[in-house]
Design an enzyme around this catalytic site. Structure first.
Site, PDB file in Angstrom:
ATOM      1  N   LYS A 251      69.385  54.821  40.224  1.00  0.00           N
ATOM      2  CA  LYS A 251      70.059  53.605  40.697  1.00  0.00           C
ATOM      3  C   LYS A 251      69.820  52.427  39.755  1.00  0.00           C
ATOM      4  CE  LYS A 251      68.140  53.807  44.822  1.00  0.00           C
ATOM      5  NZ  LYS A 251      67.511  55.152  44.839  1.00  0.00           N
ATOM      6  N   ASP A 270      73.237  53.437  46.502  1.00  0.00           N
ATOM      7  CA  ASP A 270      72.073  53.335  47.379  1.00  0.00           C
ATOM      8  C   ASP A 270      72.427  54.007  48.700  1.00  0.00           C
ATOM      9  OD1 ASP A 270      73.767  51.543  48.606  1.00  0.00           O
ATOM     10  OD2 ASP A 270      72.531  49.787  48.237  1.00  0.00           O
TER      11      ASP A 270
END
Length: 337
Positions: A251, A270
């Site tokens: 991420k 996410d």
């Protein structure tokens, strides 16, 4: 020095670029967790640090106005009306270039919105209320270390952390209305033997070892120039290199790829984006958690839906979700959370 919140304050020190709201909305872009260096210094005016200088930006109709502050001493004598006696000697063409590059104004956003809306009815429904959301092109060092700080965090707290980081390790630039502004720390400033201990004292917690560890890893390996050169590498290679750094997972790597390394196809995922993919788009994924395989499949799904600038389209939806979730609060989740 005094803040200049509008062109009426020292008109000769302001410049403007043509830029309609459909192509850029400062209020949406600068508050959405892409960068943590901007502050709404008065309604509609945004002051922050860019390229080692302090800027104030504001929009008026189809124009993007800006003023850049010099590094003269805060106690320097000022002319009547608060204008500095000695204005910063800056090349107008260069400051225009810096701003155009930062906001990537050469990318036609309205055409992209139309293409994304044609491909995705859900995007079309949301986008009408959130025009002008574009992706910043940030300094890779600043972007990387900012996003290492985003894990399990929210925007207001990250902003405060980055401010402390800059005050402790960055060069002081100027002071505006008694508020000091500092440059983002250089890589060398974050590699000192006591860097981790100082960061812990600043409240960085477990992130302190990731910041200092990644700084050392880059200094001993790629270097600042090599990090910037990742802009010319394929997306997969840039992400692989970033994921080898302490504290950098998929991420964070995708945030850095998208927001500083010209990888417009990078889609940071996410748990919130994972739920959106499953619930709103009906993406069929195995398992009940965001596994590496699910992460890749979600990114591939959105790249297939939105095309080569999928990360830009996701930025619009992310901004919309932030505004709709808590319109009166700054305690929103960050991109990497």
């Amino acid at each position: 020095m005094k803040l200049r919140n509008a062109p009426s304050a020292c008109p000769s020190l302001w410049r403007c670029l043509p830029c309609p709201p459909a192509e850029l909305r400062l209020d949406l872009v600068l508050s959405s967790g892409q960068s943590f260096r901007w502050w709404e210094s008065s309604p509609g005016a945004w002051t922050g640090v860019l390229g080692g200088r302090v800027w104030t930006l504001r929009q008026d109709g189809d124009r993007l106005w800006y003023t850049v502050y010099g590094e003269e001493d805060e106690h320097e004598e000022e002319e009547q009306g608060g204008c500095p006696a000695k204005a910063a000697k800056l090349d107008a063409a260069e400051t225009d270039r810096i701003l155009r590059d930062y906001f990537q104004l050469d990318v036609g956003l309205s055409a992209l919105y139309r293409a994304w809306g044609a491909a995705d009815p859900l995007f079309r429904k949301v986008a009408n209320d959130f025009p002008g959301v574009r992706v910043l092109r940030q300094d890779p060092v600043e972007c990387l270390f900012s996003f290492i700080c985003t894990s399990n965090n929210h925007i207001s707290r990250i902003t405060a952390m980055i401010e402390r980081l800059c005050q402790a390790f960055g060069r002081r630039l100027c002071c505006l209305d008694s508020r000091p502004f500092h440059a983002f720390p250089s890589l060398s400033a974050l590699t000192g033997a006591d860097a981790e201990a100082r960061l812990r004292a600043l409240g960085f917690g477990y992130r302190a070892k990731f910041v200092s560890g990644s700084a050392r890893a880059i200094a001993e390996g790629l270097g600042t120039e090599g990090l910037c050169q990742l802009r010319t590498e394929p997306y997969a290679e840039a992400r692989r290199v970033l994921c080898a750094l302490p504290g950098v997972g998929a991420k964070v790597a995708d945030c850095v790829c998208l927001l500083s390394l010209d990888k417009a196809e990078a889609v940071p995922v996410d748990t919130h984006v994972w739920h959106i993919a499953r619930q709103r788009y009906g993406v069929a994924l195995g398992g009940k958690s965001l596994t590496p395989r699910a992460y890749q499949e979600i990114g591939d799904f959105f790249r297939g839906l939105w095309g080569p600038r999928a990360g830009w389209a996701q930025a619009v939806l992310f901004c919309a979700d932030l505004r709709k979730a808590k319109p009166a609060s700054s305690q929103h989740r960050a991109w990497e959370n």
